[in-house]
Motif scaffolding. Structure first.
Motif, PDB file in Angstrom:
ATOM      1  N   GLN A 145       1.092  -1.159   0.213  1.00 41.64           N
ATOM      2  CA  GLN A 145       0.042   0.073  -0.136  1.00 41.64           C
ATOM      3  C   GLN A 145       0.974   1.254  -0.142  1.00 41.64           C
ATOM      4  O   GLN A 145       1.871   1.354   0.720  1.00 41.64           O
ATOM      5  N   GLY A 146       0.340   2.365  -0.598  1.00 37.87           N
ATOM      6  CA  GLY A 146       1.323   3.570  -0.663  1.00 37.87           C
ATOM      7  C   GLY A 146       0.925   4.296  -1.962  1.00 37.87           C
ATOM      8  O   GLY A 146       0.214   3.922  -2.899  1.00 37.87           O
ATOM      9  N   THR A 147       1.471   5.359  -2.213  1.00 38.25           N
ATOM     10  CA  THR A 147       1.739   6.188  -3.418  1.00 38.25           C
ATOM     11  C   THR A 147       3.020   5.983  -4.069  1.00 38.25           C
ATOM     12  O   THR A 147       3.931   6.197  -3.497  1.00 38.25           O
ATOM     13  N   TYR A 148       3.148   5.927  -5.224  1.00 41.43           N
ATOM     14  CA  TYR A 148       4.158   5.940  -6.166  1.00 41.43           C
ATOM     15  C   TYR A 148       4.254   6.972  -7.238  1.00 41.43           C
ATOM     16  O   TYR A 148       3.251   7.263  -7.577  1.00 41.43           O
ATOM     17  N   THR A 154       1.501   9.889 -10.628  1.00 45.53           N
ATOM     18  CA  THR A 154       1.300   9.472  -9.125  1.00 45.53           C
ATOM     19  C   THR A 154       0.346   8.419  -9.358  1.00 45.53           C
ATOM     20  O   THR A 154      -0.804   8.881  -9.747  1.00 45.53           O
ATOM     21  N   TYR A 155       0.591   7.304  -8.583  1.00 48.34           N
ATOM     22  CA  TYR A 155      -0.437   6.330  -8.784  1.00 48.34           C
ATOM     23  C   TYR A 155      -0.584   5.672  -7.458  1.00 48.34           C
ATOM     24  O   TYR A 155       0.373   5.547  -6.584  1.00 48.34           O
ATOM     25  N   ASN A 156      -1.835   5.267  -6.958  1.00 48.30           N
ATOM     26  CA  ASN A 156      -1.870   4.297  -5.517  1.00 48.30           C
ATOM     27  C   ASN A 156      -1.369   2.964  -5.976  1.00 48.30           C
ATOM     28  O   ASN A 156      -1.282   2.534  -7.267  1.00 48.30           O
ATOM     29  N   GLU A 157      -1.274   1.923  -5.038  1.00 43.81           N
ATOM     30  CA  GLU A 157      -0.927   0.796  -5.536  1.00 43.81           C
ATOM     31  C   GLU A 157      -1.824  -0.196  -6.435  1.00 43.81           C
ATOM     32  O   GLU A 157      -1.433  -1.035  -7.049  1.00 43.81           O
ATOM     33  N   GLN A 158      -3.132   0.147  -6.359  1.00 48.21           N
ATOM     34  CA  GLN A 158      -4.196  -0.474  -6.835  1.00 48.21           C
ATOM     35  C   GLN A 158      -3.976  -0.095  -8.596  1.00 48.21           C
ATOM     36  O   GLN A 158      -3.891  -1.025  -9.327  1.00 48.21           O
TER      37      GLN A 158
END
Ligand SMILES: Nc1ncnc2c1ncn2[C@@H]1O[C@H](COP(=O)(O)OP(=O)(O)OP(=O)(O)O)[C@@H](O)[C@H]1O
Ligand SMILES: [Mg+2]
Lengths: 330, 296, 432
Positions: A145-148, A154-158
């Motif tokens: 889980q996190g922001t990348y 910028t995307y979340n883990e999903q």
């Protein structure tokens, strides 16, 4: 006007699950139309079958996500066979009409209230990407889980998981098409595009080749639908004929008879879409464009239509196509 | 073979008199009661016809006689109203065109069908039979077909040289001239190593000097055991290379026989010129002086 | 886009555009309020009419509920009611019987009934109410009335289909933007009939005339230059797709996403015989279609241009060689095709009922079905095909759910392509 956010949102259009889905579907059309000369105006139907095949298998039959996606792909193979066996003997424009009709039939069957329990009719389906029993696509997400990412990317883990998965599928599809088109198989396919009787006179089973091409392109379309669905809910309103036409636009942007053209075309299409969908309403709120914001966002589709016309008239080989290798000689 | 040599003709092909429908000693194609009508028009109506194997047979007849239609029927590109025919003893009725070609009976088209957006060499390589890379699974891995493809290319280049197209190898077929396309189509058909090659007006639009060399090539094909059936309007050419001539008019076979005798038959002259003219057909239909000079 | 417009033409077009924009600007304010409406912010609507023996009843309470949404309204003095709903899905509609006059009740199906949307986003729900017993509609009456509806729909479809067929016959183009030419007619009627409040007998002719103008300008500004440029038919087909998208969204730009109605769309039904009832607009629509089709047939068979059109469909080169001005005939064909499509659009707006920006896409495939069924490029074939498709679509509603009724027609389209690709009246192509 906030140019920063417009630019940001525009750049974000480069890489989204939707862009990947379009690229896959456009790749399928490249197989159909660019290489085999099959006028398929039903690519939205293939996408719908891929997406619904996946969602329904997970929700109704409780299959794990990968098996559901496989069912979606198999569904599109069956659709291609049902559609192709009778219609591939037809002349080009009849095929166009038959495929667009078949895609509409598929959509209406997903829309009808007769099968609401399975398809959710107009509401569509949801909740198949994450399953309480842990068998969903997002349940297998290896990314913590996190922001990348950075800036517009910028995307979340999903989302990142969908993107990674989508890019892998896309890469395999591009390789597959490239490997096929440089082989003698590809030579036969291109020959069929030029003149199927001549190819027949050389002892090639033209019908079998066309069917293979239809199935392969259809599977690419279904994979596009699956990636699209893996990122959100599924609803029948998406798979209308406009979707088919937008994918045609992407294809022709990049170049119909090229391998990377469809991918780049899809990216350009969505970057422009993202740009316009941010710019036009901003122009309207700031009073530069004397129309309402809803009207402003309608304008971008008007521009798609005009763009498609100009493209076909002035640059039918697409941005990356070889000028001599137009696919419109007939 | 040079221009001045007269090609070796094969004779003694038939059994009994050389009349329409006569039996052949070694027939390759046997046609029975093949009939095709378009609306009210009977385009082909052949009672019985045998095409001898291992030799060159010419199919002649005035425009609209039904020659091309007969080709279409025999190769599965069109279906007859009635009739049966067999190729080397195998019945071909209802066999799809691509299977006919796979069995070794390959045809070319009167209206050329060059594959415009393929290069000349790709056109040629497409002709080769039994390519493992044409199966979708092996196509993915070049290991399966690289070697074979290279061999095919060598063979294609040899043929292209013969047809004076080797310099055009990498051009799109669309850029070829009309005559060059005819040549390409014939060369492409030969890439399939046919047992019987059926050429629909192969020399129409090809310049005389090249025609001569191609005729030599056709004759050498015969030497290699290939059977040739070709449609041609130039009687000198027919006389020059054909071992046997079949004459069609209004869908029917009106005469057949060795070239020298058949062209003198009244039925043939009638078919071409209307009733009772005393002319040598070669005078009216010949266009190649080289051969004309040598024939006399 | 230098080929599109020369200078004068551009100026004229700009004037028209400005005028149209002015008109559209006025339109949004003057949209008519319909009965007593709730939920007007939604584009999907359930509506109905409460009457006993033709007499409207006011003040009847109606409740619509489903999908977590509930709304209610009461009928107006004309007995009409209309409720906007957020989604196109099934709803339960309840008529509160306690609000009906003494001695009157719902006779059939109970006071709560389910409605389902067809392809449009409007659905009517009428209750059979009255005193005493009401006879069940016999299956025979149902068949007859569906058949008549089908003929009505088929005639209208025919008007649209002959245009596609003529254009295909003379230019080889499968025109995917024909659906938008249908919408255009309806929208033009809306602008003049509702926006400018002109009486219908003026508004509809104006709509048809504008459609004719559209046909003319499309040929002059787009198709003719492209023919001259020598585009292939596949290219032209894709251009027509681009045009279709453009027109579709321009129309949405102008009229928005909601469904609009032409005046008199809910005119009362007249009982003809048994349970067969048609409204006066239905009857007029059928009459008008028949008259126009007969006039069209006369044009095609008897006039010089009509004959030239058929000659070109037969063999364009031969026609050109024998002195026919092919370009002029094609121009006329486009004008004809567009005006017939425009008229069909107006009639369809009454048949659905309603005008929506994407209505053309819905009918395009049915038009194609009709045209292919009859044989591409044969105008009379297209008419017969349209009647068959129309009747089929309506009759199939007897056995399959309403929202699948177009599926039947599309399946027939594909089956026809298999069995008889040249269509009913078409000829086989010369192969090879
Ligand atoms: N598909 C078709 N439909 C209608 N008529 C046809 C068709 N194909 C051929 N015909 C007619 O059949 C007759 C024979 O045609 P065919 O092409 O076989 O002649 P041909 O002997 O090859 O003549 P040519 O020497 O000019 O090539 C002609 O009268 C032609 O018009
Ligand atoms: Mg011929």
């Amino acid at each position: 006007m906030d140019w920063g956010s417009i630019l940001n949102n525009t750049l974000a259009g480069f890489l989204t699950p939707t862009t990947i889905a379009f690229a896959l579907a456009a790749l399928g059309l490249a197989m159909h139309f660019g290489f085999a000369g099959l006028l398929n105006f039903g690519i939205a139907g293939f996408m719908a079958i891929g997406g619904y095949g996946y969602a329904i298998s997970v929700l109704t039959f409780g299959l794990p996500w990968w098996a559901g996606m496989l069912v979606g792909v198999l569904g599109s193979v069956v659709f291609a066979l049902i559609l192709g066996i009778p219609t591939l003997r037809l002349r080009g424009d009849y095929l166009a009409i038959a495929t667009i009709a078949a895609a509409e039939i598929a959509r209406l069957l997903f829309l009808t209230t007769a099968f609401t329990d399975v398809t959710g009719s107009a509401d569509g389906l949801f909740g198949f990407n994450s399953r309480p029993d842990g068998s969903g696509f997002q349940n297998s997400n290896p990314i913590p889980q996190g922001t990348y990412g950075f800036g517009p990317f910028t995307y979340n883990e999903q989302t990142l998981w969908v993107l990674v998965f989508g890019l892998i599928v896309l890469t395999v599809a591009v390789w597959f098409l490239w490997a096929l088109m440089r082989s003698p198989w590809g030579r036969v396919i291109k020959g069929i595009r030029e003149d199927e009787e001549a190819v027949r006179s050389l002892g090639k089973n033209v019908f079998a080749y066309k069917l293979q091409a239809l199935v392969i392109g259809g599977v690419f379309g279904a994979l596009g639908g699956i990636i699209y669905t893996a990122a959100q809910n599924i609803s029948p309103g998406v798979y209308v004929t406009s979707l088919t036409f937008f994918i045609w636009t992407s294809l022709l942007l990049g170049g119909a008879a090229t391998i990377f053209g469809p991918v780049i075309g899809a990216v350009i299409f969505w970057v422009i879409q993202a740009f316009l969908s941010n710019l036009l309403p901003a122009l309207s709120t700031s009073g530069i464009l004397p129309v309402s914001t809803t009207q402003a966002s309608t304008l971008r589709f008007v521009l798609v239509g005009i763009g498609l016309m100009l493209l076909v008239i002035y640059r039918p080989q697409g941005i990356f196509g070889d000028k001599r290798e137009l696919t419109f000689v007939k | 073979m040079s221009n001045n040599e007269k090609p070796q003709k094969t004779t003694d092909l038939h059994i009994g008199d050389a009349v329409p429908g006569c039996k052949k000693k070694d027939p390759m194609l046997v046609i029975d009661h093949v009939k095709k009508t378009f609306g009210g028009l009977t385009a082909v109506d052949v009672e019985h016809l045998e095409i001898p194997s291992g030799v060159i047979t010419a199919l002649i007849g005035p425009n609209g006689a039904g020659k091309t239609t007969l080709f279409n029927l025999l190769t599965g590109f069109d279906t007859p109203d009635t009739g049966t025919w067999s190729f080397m003893g195998t019945s071909l009725s209802g066999v799809p065109s691509f299977k006919v070609a796979q069995m070794g009976q390959v045809r070319t088209f009167q209206l050329t069908k060059a594959l415009s957006l393929l290069t000349v060499i790709e056109n040629m390589k497409l002709g080769a039979k039994g390519q493992s890379g044409e199966s979708i699974f092996r196509a993915l891995f070049p290991g399966f077909w690289k070697k074979q493809d290279a061999d095919i290319e060598v063979k294609a280049m040899e043929l292209l040289k013969r047809f004076k197209l080797d310099t055009k190898k990498d051009d799109f077929a669309a850029s070829l001239s009309g005559g060059q396309r005819k040549l390409l189509e014939m060369a492409r058909a030969l890439m399939t190593d046919p047992t019987l090659v059926m050429l629909d007006e192969p020399m129409a639009g090809v310049n005389p000097a090249l025609t001569q060399s191609l005729l030599d090539h056709v004759i050498s094909l015969k030497g290699e055991g290939m059977t040739v059936l070709f449609v041609e309007h130039d009687m000198h050419m027919v006389r020059h290379i054909a071992d046997w001539v079949v004459v069609m008019a209004e869908g029917k076979v009106v005469a057949e026989g060795p070239p020298d005798t058949v062209m003198k038959e009244q039925a043939v002259i009638d078919a071409y010129l209307g009733a009772h003219q005393e002319t040598d057909l070669g005078e009216v239909t010949g266009r190649i002086n080289i051969i004309k000079g040598e024939d006399k | 886009m230098k080929f599109l417009l020369d200078d004068t033409r551009r100026r004229v077009l700009r004037i028209i555009l400005v005028a149209l924009l002015a008109v559209f600007g006025g339109l949004s304010v003057s949209a008519p309020a319909l009965g007593d409406s709730v939920g007007e912010e939604y584009s999907a609507t359930v509506f109905g009419n409460v009457k006993v023996d033709g007499e409207p009843i006011a003040g009847v309470r109606i409740v619509v509920d489903g999908g977590g949404y509930t709304a209610e309204t009461v009928t107006d003095s004309d007995g009409r009611w209309s409720i906007g709903v957020p989604e196109v899905r099934n709803y339960n509609v309840t008529l509160d019987e306690s609000t009906l006059p003494e001695g009157i009740s719902v006779l059939e199906g109970g006071a709560t009934q389910e409605v389902e949307f067809g392809l449009t986003d409007r659905v009517a729900k009428n209750f059979f109410i009255g005193e005493g017993e009401r006879n069940e509609t016999s299956i025979f009456d149902q068949i007859v009335s569906r058949f008549i509806y089908g003929i009505n729909f088929g005639l209208m479809l025919g008007l649209a289909a002959v245009g596609v067929s003529l254009v295909f016959g003379t230019t080889g183009l499968s025109n995917f933007s024909h659906g938008e030419m249908v919408t255009f007619g309806a929208v033009a009627a809306l602008i003049f009939g509702v926006g400018l409040q002109l009486p219908l007998f003026i508004a509809i002719p104006i709509a048809v005339a504008l459609s004719a103008g559209l046909g003319w300008s499309l040929d002059a500004g787009l198709w003719r230059p492209l023919r001259k440029k020598g585009l292939g038919i596949v290219q032209l087909m894709i251009v027509s797709i681009g045009l279709s998208l453009t027109m579709r969204y321009v129309i949405q730009f102008v009229i928005g996403g909601a469904t609009e109605q032409l005046p008199g769309f809910d005119s009362p039904k007249i009982n003809l015989f048994g349970a067969v009832a048609l409204s006066s607009t239905d009857l007029m629509s059928m009459g008008l279609s028949i008259v126009v089709i007969i006039a069209f047939a006369y044009w095609l068979l008897r006039t010089k241009t009509g004959k030239a059109t058929r000659a070109i469909s037969d063999n364009p080169d031969l026609a050109a060689a024998s002195g026919i001005d092919v370009d002029k005939v094609i121009r006329i064909v486009w004008i004809m095709a567009a005006s017939l499509a425009g008229l069909a659009g107006v009639l369809w707006a009454y048949f659905r009922p309603g005008i929506k920006w994407d209505m053309g896409t819905q009918i395009l495939l049915l038009i194609f079905a009709a045209v292919t069924l009859g044989g591409l490029g044969t105008a009379f074939g297209a008419l017969i095909g349209a009647l068959i498709v129309g009747v089929l679509v309506e009759m199939s509603g007897l056995i399959i759910p309403a929202d699948l009724k177009y599926v039947g027609a599309l399946v027939v389209l594909i089956v026809v392509l298999l069995v008889r690709p040249q269509g009913l009246l078409g000829r086989k192509q010369r192969v090879g």
